[in-house]
Design a protein around this motif. Structure first.
Motif, PDB file in Angstrom:
ATOM      1  N   LYS A  30       0.835  -1.205   0.000  1.00  0.00           N
ATOM      2  CA  LYS A  30       0.000   0.000   0.000  1.00  0.00           C
ATOM      3  C   LYS A  30       0.869   1.254   0.000  1.00  0.00           C
ATOM      4  CE  LYS A  30      -3.550   0.058   2.819  1.00  0.00           C
ATOM      5  NZ  LYS A  30      -4.359  -0.176   4.029  1.00  0.00           N
ATOM      6  N   LYS A  34       0.894   3.358  -3.289  1.00  0.00           N
ATOM      7  CA  LYS A  34      -0.133   4.367  -2.986  1.00  0.00           C
ATOM      8  C   LYS A  34      -1.520   3.899  -3.423  1.00  0.00           C
ATOM      9  CE  LYS A  34       3.321   6.838  -1.642  1.00  0.00           C
ATOM     10  NZ  LYS A  34       3.683   6.833  -0.207  1.00  0.00           N
ATOM     11  N   ILE A  35      -1.860   2.661  -3.075  1.00  0.00           N
ATOM     12  CA  ILE A  35      -3.185   2.135  -3.393  1.00  0.00           C
ATOM     13  C   ILE A  35      -3.976   1.953  -2.103  1.00  0.00           C
ATOM     14  CG2 ILE A  35      -2.456   1.009  -5.521  1.00  0.00           C
ATOM     15  CD1 ILE A  35      -2.308  -1.595  -4.062  1.00  0.00           C
ATOM     16  N   GLU A  36      -5.294   1.840  -2.244  1.00  0.00           N
ATOM     17  CA  GLU A  36      -6.169   1.800  -1.073  1.00  0.00           C
ATOM     18  C   GLU A  36      -6.076   0.487  -0.306  1.00  0.00           C
ATOM     19  OE1 GLU A  36     -10.191   3.029  -1.686  1.00  0.00           O
ATOM     20  OE2 GLU A  36      -9.605   4.578  -3.122  1.00  0.00           O
ATOM     21  N   ASP A  37      -6.062  -0.640  -1.046  1.00  0.00           N
ATOM     22  CA  ASP A  37      -6.031  -1.915  -0.331  1.00  0.00           C
ATOM     23  C   ASP A  37      -5.503  -3.038  -1.213  1.00  0.00           C
ATOM     24  OD1 ASP A  37      -6.304  -3.516   1.878  1.00  0.00           O
ATOM     25  OD2 ASP A  37      -8.411  -3.057   2.195  1.00  0.00           O
ATOM     26  N   LYS A 233     -13.570   5.866  -9.178  1.00  0.00           N
ATOM     27  CA  LYS A 233     -13.085   5.923  -7.796  1.00  0.00           C
ATOM     28  C   LYS A 233     -12.580   4.579  -7.281  1.00  0.00           C
ATOM     29  CE  LYS A 233     -17.578   5.200  -5.512  1.00  0.00           C
ATOM     30  NZ  LYS A 233     -18.561   5.768  -4.561  1.00  0.00           N
ATOM     31  N   THR A 234     -13.087   3.463  -7.831  1.00  0.00           N
ATOM     32  CA  THR A 234     -12.664   2.144  -7.343  1.00  0.00           C
ATOM     33  C   THR A 234     -12.426   1.206  -8.521  1.00  0.00           C
ATOM     34  OG1 THR A 234     -14.003   2.415  -5.343  1.00  0.00           O
ATOM     35  CG2 THR A 234     -13.230   0.197  -5.853  1.00  0.00           C
ATOM     36  N   THR A 258      -7.027   0.711  -7.627  1.00  0.00           N
ATOM     37  CA  THR A 258      -7.142   1.097  -6.217  1.00  0.00           C
ATOM     38  C   THR A 258      -7.140  -0.115  -5.295  1.00  0.00           C
ATOM     39  OG1 THR A 258      -9.571   1.059  -6.325  1.00  0.00           O
ATOM     40  CG2 THR A 258      -8.480   3.148  -6.832  1.00  0.00           C
ATOM     41  N   HIS A 259      -7.521  -1.282  -5.816  1.00  0.00           N
ATOM     42  CA  HIS A 259      -7.564  -2.512  -5.035  1.00  0.00           C
ATOM     43  C   HIS A 259      -6.968  -3.647  -5.879  1.00  0.00           C
ATOM     44  CE1 HIS A 259     -10.601   0.040  -3.199  1.00  0.00           C
ATOM     45  NE2 HIS A 259     -10.631  -0.741  -2.137  1.00  0.00           N
TER      46      HIS A 259
END
Length: 276
Positions: A30, A34-37, A233-234, A258-259
């Motif tokens: 992460k 720089k990713i969310e999960d 966004k995702t 992002t995931h």
């Protein structure tokens, strides 16, 4: 002897739980990308069993992200379809948000040899979640700019384009390069993929290790524009057990995802490669 060495401080014995190791790996990934999960799939050896576990974990993750999404797009990929099949076989009844639209991120792949294309995934999702299905009535690849221009004038394309522009959840299978079956790369890119050092693909896009999307003036594919994906966004990137570390590293370097859902050994290799 071991006890004596430990008493003198020469040897230190520490026990690490698998949960601690996974948590450390997750945080390192992460922070590095720089990713969310990152969803780490701990699976036994063997491609079939590992892919089944990936599909199962992906289905669980999808359920957690769905409640806040109304416009959902899917790429092709058997492992994505398998995850939806797992949900459809359960006794629970799932519902997406009211008036949720689901749609493909690219044209039909049936003629290319893919067993499960995005249109079929859209149909399965719509049945499972009682959502509104939207289909792309065109192949993923056209042969000329004239064909592409004609299709872009159709009502079907305008409707899908409107959904692409308002997408808030994309589910995309990350693939290797070269892909199997080949997606007409000789006609679409000539020698560009070799010259630009392509290392992986998603949808009908190819990229290098630095995450740079490789463009071609001869590419007449029908797929969501990168710019529309960048505004989503995702974006869940799903990796089967045969994905190579360079392919996933390049995908993560694009900054689009992002995931990520992937096997632990693959993610460990990606992190090691990132540090080189």
């Amino acid at each position: 002897l071991l006890n004596e060495a430990r008493n003198y401080g020469i040897v230190t014995i520490q026990i690490h739980s698998p949960e601690e190791d996974s948590s450390l790996l997750k945080n390192q990934l992460k922070n590095s990308f720089k990713i969310e999960d990152v969803f780490i799939v701990k699976a036994p050896l063997g491609q079939t069993v590992t892919d089944e576990k990936i599909a199962e974990d992906f289905s669980t993750i999808l359920l957690k992200l769905l409640p806040s999404c109304k416009n959902i797009g899917f790429s092709w990929g058997k492992i994505i379809h398998d995850g939806l099949e797992i949900l459809s076989e359960k006794e629970n009844h799932y519902e997406a948000m009211p008036n949720t639209s689901v749609f493909p991120l690219a044209g039909s792949m049936i003629t290319t040899g893919y067993s499960v294309d995005a249109q079929k995934i859209v149909q399965t999702f719509a049945m499972c979640f009682a959502s509104v299905p939207n289909f792309l009535y065109a192949p993923a690849f056209l042969e000329s700019p004239m064909e592409l221009e004609l299709y872009q004038k159709t009502e079907n394309f305008r409707n899908i384009s409107g959904l692409w522009e308002n997408i808030d959840l994309a589910v995309i299978k990350i693939d290797n390069y070269p892909t199997s079956p080949d997606l007409g790369t000789a006609a679409r890119y000539q020698v560009l993929l070799k010259e630009k050092h392509a290392c992986g693909s998603f949808l009908a896009y190819y990229y290098n290790l630095h995450g740079e999307i490789i463009r071609s003036d001869s590419d007449y594919s029908i797929q969501i524009p990168v710019e529309a994906l960048a505004a989503c966004k995702t974006i869940i990137g799903v990796c089967s057990s045969n994905v190579m570390p360079k392919s996933l590293l390049g995908a993560m370097n694009t900054g689009l995802f992002t995931h990520i859902v992937a096997p632990q050994n693959l993610l460990e290799d990606v992190l090691a490669l990132k540090r080189i």
